[in-house]
Enzyme design. Sequence first.
Site, PDB file in Angstrom:
ATOM      1  N   SER A 170       0.902  -1.289   0.017  1.00  0.00           N
ATOM      2  CA  SER A 170      -0.162   0.026  -0.109  1.00  0.00           C
ATOM      3  C   SER A 170       0.855   1.433   0.073  1.00  0.00           C
ATOM      4  CB  SER A 170      -0.728   0.138   1.453  1.00  0.00           C
ATOM      5  OG  SER A 170      -1.625  -1.191   1.189  1.00  0.00           O
ATOM      6  N   HIS A 236       0.224   5.164   4.376  1.00  0.00           N
ATOM      7  CA  HIS A 236      -0.516   5.652   2.929  1.00  0.00           C
ATOM      8  C   HIS A 236      -0.147   7.040   2.726  1.00  0.00           C
ATOM      9  CE1 HIS A 236      -3.712   2.109   3.516  1.00  0.00           C
ATOM     10  NE2 HIS A 236      -2.443   1.654   3.417  1.00  0.00           N
TER      11      HIS A 236
END
Length: 273
Positions: A170, A236
Site C-alpha cells: 500500500s 499511505h
Amino acid sequence: MVIPVHDVNPARRTPWVTYALLAANFTVFVFLTPGVAGSLTGEGGLAQLCGLQAFLERYAVVPQELIHHRMPRLVPTGDTGVGPQGPGCVVGPPGYEKVPELSVLTSMFLHGGWLHLLGNLLFLWIFGNNIEDRMGHVRFLLFYVVCGYAAAYVFALANSGSGAPLIGASGAIAGVLGAYLVLYPKARVWVLVPFLIFLPLRLPAWTVLGSWFVLQAVYSSGGGVSQAGTVAYLAHVAGFVAGMLIAWPLRPGTAPPPEPRGVRYGRHARPGR
C-alpha cells in the site's frame, strides 16, 4: 469511497514493471504465504495461524526492529504446543538472521488477505502504467521501492515501540497515486460510486485521488492505525506525499492526457447520441 475501474489515459509503452509487480504480489500471496490454501477451503486452523505468524515475523517490517535495529529474544517458531492456558503457538529464540532494513523490501510483497491484495493490485493496475510510461521502466521500479521505504520508515518512526508486523504494497502504491495526481490531475477516471447500486461515473483524477488522500489523512490522525489496528493509514499518507515530491520535477515535460469526446460508460458513443 469510490472504486476506480479504468482511466482514460493510454500509455505509449508496455508497462512491463507494473505487470511484474502485479505478478510478484499475487505469486507471493498465493504460493508462498502460509495459510492461504486453508482460507480458500475454510480449513484454516491453529497450525496455519502459527505458521503465518512465524512467516510474518521473519519477513515483515516490525517498527521496533527497524528503528532500534535489534531482534527480539523470542519469536514465533511456527510450531504449536499446549501451555498453561491451552493450545497455542510456540515461541523461541530466532533461528535466523534478519536484516530489518531488508525486511522493508520483503514486506512490500506480503498481504493480510484477499481484500488487501486485490485492492492494492486494482490501484496498481489502473494507475501504474502511466507512471511507468512517464518515468521509464528502471526509474519507475526505483521510484516504487523508494516510496515503499518512505512509507515504512515514517510509520515506524511514529510507532517505534510497536512489535506488530507491517505488511503490504500500500505505501509504494500510494506513491504511484501521488505521482499520478501530480502528473495527470485532469485525466478522467471511471469509478463505481456505491449509492443503492454501483453507479458508473467519469471523474477527474484530482477528485478521485485527492479524496482518497484526504480520507487516509483523516484516518491517520487517530495515531496512524485504524480502530481495528489493521490498516497503517500513516504509511499511505507518507507514500503518497513521497510520490508527489518525486514526480513534481517531471510535471513540465508531461503531456496532458487525451480528452475523448462522446464517451459513454467506457465506449465511444455514435455521433448525435
